[in-house]
Design a protein around this motif. Structure first.
Motif, PDB file in Angstrom:
ATOM      1  N   ARG A   1      15.742   2.090  -6.905  1.00  0.00           N
ATOM      2  CA  ARG A   1      16.536   2.152  -8.143  1.00  0.00           C
ATOM      3  C   ARG A   1      17.661   1.127  -8.144  1.00  0.00           C
ATOM      4  O   ARG A   1      18.083   0.657  -9.193  1.00  0.00           O
ATOM      5  N   ALA A   2      18.139   0.768  -6.943  1.00  0.00           N
ATOM      6  CA  ALA A   2      19.216  -0.219  -6.851  1.00  0.00           C
ATOM      7  C   ALA A   2      18.685  -1.646  -6.965  1.00  0.00           C
ATOM      8  O   ALA A   2      19.444  -2.603  -6.812  1.00  0.00           O
ATOM      9  N   GLY A   3      17.371  -1.789  -7.201  1.00  0.00           N
ATOM     10  CA  GLY A   3      16.809  -3.115  -7.400  1.00  0.00           C
ATOM     11  C   GLY A   3      16.278  -3.761  -6.137  1.00  0.00           C
ATOM     12  O   GLY A   3      15.888  -4.925  -6.147  1.00  0.00           O
ATOM     13  N   VAL A   4      16.249  -3.002  -5.036  1.00  0.00           N
ATOM     14  CA  VAL A   4      15.744  -3.533  -3.778  1.00  0.00           C
ATOM     15  C   VAL A   4      14.225  -3.466  -3.783  1.00  0.00           C
ATOM     16  O   VAL A   4      13.630  -2.518  -4.313  1.00  0.00           O
ATOM     17  N   LYS A   5      13.594  -4.487  -3.224  1.00  0.00           N
ATOM     18  CA  LYS A   5      12.148  -4.446  -3.048  1.00  0.00           C
ATOM     19  C   LYS A   5      11.846  -3.576  -1.824  1.00  0.00           C
ATOM     20  O   LYS A   5      12.167  -3.953  -0.691  1.00  0.00           O
ATOM     21  N   VAL A   6      11.270  -2.396  -2.053  1.00  0.00           N
ATOM     22  CA  VAL A   6      10.868  -1.545  -0.929  1.00  0.00           C
ATOM     23  C   VAL A   6       9.425  -1.894  -0.604  1.00  0.00           C
ATOM     24  O   VAL A   6       8.503  -1.569  -1.359  1.00  0.00           O
ATOM     25  N   ALA A   7       9.236  -2.604   0.521  1.00  0.00           N
ATOM     26  CA  ALA A   7       7.909  -3.130   0.844  1.00  0.00           C
ATOM     27  C   ALA A   7       6.929  -2.005   1.145  1.00  0.00           C
ATOM     28  O   ALA A   7       5.736  -2.122   0.848  1.00  0.00           O
ATOM     29  N   ALA A   8       7.426  -0.909   1.729  1.00  0.00           N
ATOM     30  CA  ALA A   8       6.565   0.238   2.021  1.00  0.00           C
ATOM     31  C   ALA A   8       7.414   1.399   2.500  1.00  0.00           C
ATOM     32  O   ALA A   8       8.490   1.198   3.057  1.00  0.00           O
ATOM     33  N   VAL A   9       6.915   2.609   2.257  1.00  0.00           N
ATOM     34  CA  VAL A   9       7.437   3.804   2.918  1.00  0.00           C
ATOM     35  C   VAL A   9       6.356   4.254   3.888  1.00  0.00           C
ATOM     36  O   VAL A   9       5.218   4.503   3.481  1.00  0.00           O
ATOM     37  N   LEU A  10       6.714   4.319   5.180  1.00  0.00           N
ATOM     38  CA  LEU A  10       5.743   4.642   6.217  1.00  0.00           C
ATOM     39  C   LEU A  10       6.105   5.980   6.844  1.00  0.00           C
ATOM     40  O   LEU A  10       7.118   6.094   7.527  1.00  0.00           O
ATOM     41  N   GLU A  11       5.283   6.988   6.579  1.00  0.00           N
ATOM     42  CA  GLU A  11       5.499   8.324   7.120  1.00  0.00           C
ATOM     43  C   GLU A  11       4.531   8.506   8.288  1.00  0.00           C
ATOM     44  O   GLU A  11       3.314   8.422   8.099  1.00  0.00           O
ATOM     45  N   ALA A  12       5.106   8.717   9.480  1.00  0.00           N
ATOM     46  CA  ALA A  12       4.249   8.770  10.670  1.00  0.00           C
ATOM     47  C   ALA A  12       3.390  10.034  10.716  1.00  0.00           C
ATOM     48  O   ALA A  12       2.327  10.038  11.320  1.00  0.00           O
ATOM     49  N   SER A  13       3.867  11.088  10.077  1.00  0.00           N
ATOM     50  CA  SER A  13       3.143  12.358  10.151  1.00  0.00           C
ATOM     51  C   SER A  13       2.133  12.480   9.028  1.00  0.00           C
ATOM     52  O   SER A  13       2.013  11.617   8.178  1.00  0.00           O
ATOM     53  N   GLY A  14       1.446  13.589   9.052  1.00  0.00           N
ATOM     54  CA  GLY A  14       0.626  13.990   7.917  1.00  0.00           C
ATOM     55  C   GLY A  14      -0.583  13.137   7.696  1.00  0.00           C
ATOM     56  O   GLY A  14      -0.716  12.046   8.213  1.00  0.00           O
ATOM     57  N   GLY A  15      -1.504  13.653   6.946  1.00  0.00           N
ATOM     58  CA  GLY A  15      -2.617  12.850   6.502  1.00  0.00           C
ATOM     59  C   GLY A  15      -2.618  12.867   4.994  1.00  0.00           C
ATOM     60  O   GLY A  15      -3.504  12.353   4.346  1.00  0.00           O
ATOM     61  N   LEU A  16      -1.569  13.480   4.441  1.00  0.00           N
ATOM     62  CA  LEU A  16      -1.520  13.717   3.004  1.00  0.00           C
ATOM     63  C   LEU A  16      -0.791  12.580   2.310  1.00  0.00           C
ATOM     64  O   LEU A  16       0.182  12.059   2.807  1.00  0.00           O
ATOM     65  N   GLY A  17      -1.241  12.226   1.135  1.00  0.00           N
ATOM     66  CA  GLY A  17      -0.567  11.207   0.351  1.00  0.00           C
ATOM     67  C   GLY A  17       0.653  11.774  -0.334  1.00  0.00           C
ATOM     68  O   GLY A  17       0.983  12.961  -0.187  1.00  0.00           O
ATOM     69  N   LEU A  18       1.300  10.933  -1.089  1.00  0.00           N
ATOM     70  CA  LEU A  18       2.531  11.333  -1.761  1.00  0.00           C
ATOM     71  C   LEU A  18       2.303  12.523  -2.701  1.00  0.00           C
ATOM     72  O   LEU A  18       3.116  13.436  -2.794  1.00  0.00           O
ATOM     73  N   ALA A  19       1.164  12.548  -3.373  1.00  0.00           N
ATOM     74  CA  ALA A  19       0.893  13.603  -4.346  1.00  0.00           C
ATOM     75  C   ALA A  19       0.808  14.972  -3.673  1.00  0.00           C
ATOM     76  O   ALA A  19       1.014  15.996  -4.319  1.00  0.00           O
ATOM     77  N   ARG A  20       0.471  15.002  -2.378  1.00  0.00           N
ATOM     78  CA  ARG A  20       0.374  16.292  -1.685  1.00  0.00           C
ATOM     79  C   ARG A  20       1.481  16.448  -0.643  1.00  0.00           C
ATOM     80  O   ARG A  20       1.352  17.183   0.326  1.00  0.00           O
ATOM     81  N   HIS A  21       2.573  15.727  -0.857  1.00  0.00           N
ATOM     82  CA  HIS A  21       3.736  15.812   0.019  1.00  0.00           C
ATOM     83  C   HIS A  21       4.236  17.258   0.076  1.00  0.00           C
ATOM     84  O   HIS A  21       4.362  17.904  -0.967  1.00  0.00           O
ATOM     85  N   PRO A  22       4.487  17.794   1.266  1.00  0.00           N
ATOM     86  CA  PRO A  22       4.881  19.205   1.376  1.00  0.00           C
ATOM     87  C   PRO A  22       6.107  19.577   0.539  1.00  0.00           C
ATOM     88  O   PRO A  22       6.204  20.702   0.048  1.00  0.00           O
ATOM     89  N   VAL A  23       7.035  18.644   0.358  1.00  0.00           N
ATOM     90  CA  VAL A  23       8.232  18.973  -0.412  1.00  0.00           C
ATOM     91  C   VAL A  23       7.863  19.318  -1.859  1.00  0.00           C
ATOM     92  O   VAL A  23       8.489  20.147  -2.498  1.00  0.00           O
ATOM     93  N   LEU A  24       6.807  18.670  -2.357  1.00  0.00           N
ATOM     94  CA  LEU A  24       6.423  18.899  -3.751  1.00  0.00           C
ATOM     95  C   LEU A  24       5.897  20.309  -3.959  1.00  0.00           C
ATOM     96  O   LEU A  24       5.908  20.824  -5.070  1.00  0.00           O
ATOM     97  N   ALA A  25       5.437  20.920  -2.885  1.00  0.00           N
ATOM     98  CA  ALA A  25       4.837  22.232  -3.008  1.00  0.00           C
ATOM     99  C   ALA A  25       5.874  23.343  -2.898  1.00  0.00           C
ATOM    100  O   ALA A  25       5.527  24.508  -2.923  1.00  0.00           O
ATOM    101  N   ALA A  26       7.122  23.002  -2.777  1.00  0.00           N
ATOM    102  CA  ALA A  26       8.099  24.047  -2.473  1.00  0.00           C
ATOM    103  C   ALA A  26       9.328  23.998  -3.369  1.00  0.00           C
ATOM    104  O   ALA A  26       9.334  23.385  -4.420  1.00  0.00           O
TER     105      ALA A  26
END
Lengths: 83, 454
Positions: B179-204
């Motif tokens: 949002r601040a205009g920075v190019k975020v090249a990637a978000v790398l989550e070491a855990s899980g096999g789930l994509g962003l759509a099934r992120h555990p936080v979204l389920a709670a």
């Protein structure tokens, strides 16, 4: 709050500051991201934890050594020296 | 007030250490119940790490709930003594109560001592880093450091940033940068096999907040990858690119690629700051995420009578849980019955926090990312090879490794490497033993022993 920015000097060179910013944040914003060398390996260091825990960002402020750049809020006219 | 007692002869009813959501809620609850309360915080403003803000800033986009917190802060300033710029370095106990020793002023270092009948430990947490080759290059920061720069100082950590590590905190950090205009090249989550759509936080319970971060990442076309990590940072004086690995479920490297970036924000969860309490003798235990935390009862009491804990020191759970725990502790200190709805809300938020900790475990394969010359301890510049040598010499636990090879003996006192050294030693991370929680000059120590009434 509409406070005007001010300047500090870093090794004699002016660096702009927004009121409330730490010295480390002002340096980082000015593109200065490394300002210390380690004792043994002479490795470059700057901000790491950013909240006063890691002590990587130490520098001298107005002659006082070993200040955490990430914590010390910049004041107008501060003279910062890196090593 | 050089080295002298602040407050009247009997001191305060409650001393609160830490001015984040837990500390402010606890102090305000107790003050409203009529107690004499003082709150100490090292920072120049209340807020702790979560409600970081520049003076006058009320950008609701960056700060969920900041307006509400600022109203609480105003109320607290009116009803208690709020001592900002006070770094607490030790708390001692005697039959009559507690003495909190602090250094006032971010540069001047004025010793200050306060007396209180009870203490609330609300000292928050810091990022939990894992070492990897190049993690000490400038441009590699913790996610908390990147967030502090952005929220507290209005500075973007870099132009092209890789956000990596594990845990739900990576999302707001990446979204804030995008949002601040920075190019975020990637978000790398070491855990899980789930994509962003099934992120555990979204389920709670925090679905609304997390969905907002996820939508921001999608809108800015930020790639979100699971089972991926930064396993090496490259560059001479600053990071210029990183080696990104696809991981197996134990975090061993399966394949690698190179990603260009000028900044990495990397962290693997949080470590609560509990040393002031453990020095008082408060019992601790390892939380579901492996971090040592203070053991507390239903009303946030630690094992030492008169010492309470709220927020991350009682288990990492975020700002909403911290505030509830603070309010519960405030009621308990004041001798008031704790309202049932607070206890219920704490139960819900704690089980959510536990589920998140279990969804983002640190797996052992990270140890294979290290080379012999990779620094484990940044302060004393101790490479992995020195840790392994110490082990070959018979150092079987983290403490013996520290005595032989010196990891954790430098400026940060093991706050950055302690968790990793425990993992390398094959043991559960131990509660910290740090008699002095903040650096203090010998001059200040001398003034304290000279000036203080006994």
């Amino acid at each position: 709050m509409n406070q005007d920015g001010f300047e500090i000097t870093v090794d004699g060179r002016p660096v702009p500051v927004r009121p409330g910013q730490s010295i480390g944040a002002a340096l980082h914003a000015a593109g200065i991201r490394s300002w210390r060398r380690t004792r043994f390996g002479a490795r470059p260091r700057g901000l790491f934890c950013g909240i006063g825990v890691c002590f990587d960002c130490l520098l001298s402020v107005n002659g006082a050594p070993e200040q955490r750049a990430c914590l010390v809020e910049a004041r107008p006219g501060d003279s910062v020296s890196t090593s | 007030m050089t080295g002298t007692m602040t407050g009247n002869m009997t001191g305060y009813d409650l001393l609160v250490v830490g001015g984040g959501p837990a500390g402010v809620a606890g102090a305000l609850t107790a003050a409203r119940a009529g107690l004499r309360v003082a709150l100490l915080d090292a920072g120049p403003r209340l807020g702790g790490q979560y409600f970081r803000h520049l003076p006058g800033a009320t950008d609701g986009k960056l700060h969920h709930g900041l307006d509400r917190f600022l109203r609480q802060s105003d109320a607290l300033h009116a009803s208690a003594d709020v001592l900002l710029g006070h770094r607490v370095w030790t708390i001692t106990r005697d039959p009559a109560g507690f003495t909190v020793q602090a250094l006032a002023g971010e540069r001047e270092e004025e010793p200050v001592a306060l007396r209180g009948a009870a203490v609330l430990i609300a000292t928050g947490a810091h990022d939990r880093p894992l070492p990897f080759p190049g993690w000490d290059l400038p441009g590699v920061l913790t996610p908390g450091g990147a967030q502090a720069l952005l929220k507290g100082h209005g500075v973007a950590a870099g132009r092209r940033v890789v956000v990596a590590g594990t845990g739900p905190f990576l999302l707001p950090v990446a979204a804030g940068l995008a949002r601040a205009g920075v190019k975020v090249a990637a978000v790398l989550e070491a855990s899980g096999g789930l994509g962003l759509a099934r992120h555990p936080v979204l389920a709670a319970a925090k679905a609304g907040e997390a969905a907002g971060y996820a939508a921001t990442l999608v809108r800015h076309r930020v790639p979100y990858r699971t089972r991926s990590a930064v396993v090496r940072a490259h560059g001479d004086d600053e990071v210029t690119h990183v080696t990104v690995a696809r991981l197996d479920r134990d975090w061993r490297v399966r394949s690698t690629e190179t990603v260009e970036c000028d900044t990495v924000a990397v962290g693997y969860g949080f470590l609560p700051q509990i040393e002031l309490a453990t020095q008082l003798g408060c019992a601790s235990a390892n939380d579901a995420d492996g971090s040592p935390i203070l053991t507390v009862d239903q009303e946030q009491r630690t094992s030492v009578p008169g010492v309470y804990a709220a927020g991350e020191p009682a288990g990492v759970g975020g700002a909403a849980l911290a505030e509830i725990e603070g309010r519960i502790a405030g009621h308990a200190v004041a001798g008031l019955a704790v309202p049932e709805h607070l206890l219920l809300r704490r139960t819900r938020l704690r089980s959510f926090a536990r589920a998140l900790q279990e969804a983002y475990p640190v797996r052992p394969g990270w140890q294979d990312w290290l080379a012999a010359d990779t620094l484990v301890c940044r302060c004393e510049e101790v490479p992995l090879s020195a840790v392994r040598e110490a082990q070959e010499l018979g150092a079987t636990d983290a403490r013996s490794i520290k005595l032989l090879a010196r990891p954790g003996m430098g400026w940060c006192q093991g706050r950055m490497c302690g968790y990793a050294v425990s993992c390398l030693a094959g043991e559960a991370p131990q509660a910290p033993r740090r008699p002095v929680a903040q650096p203090i000059t010998l001059g200040s120590l001398e003034r304290i022993s000279d000036d203080q009434p006994r």
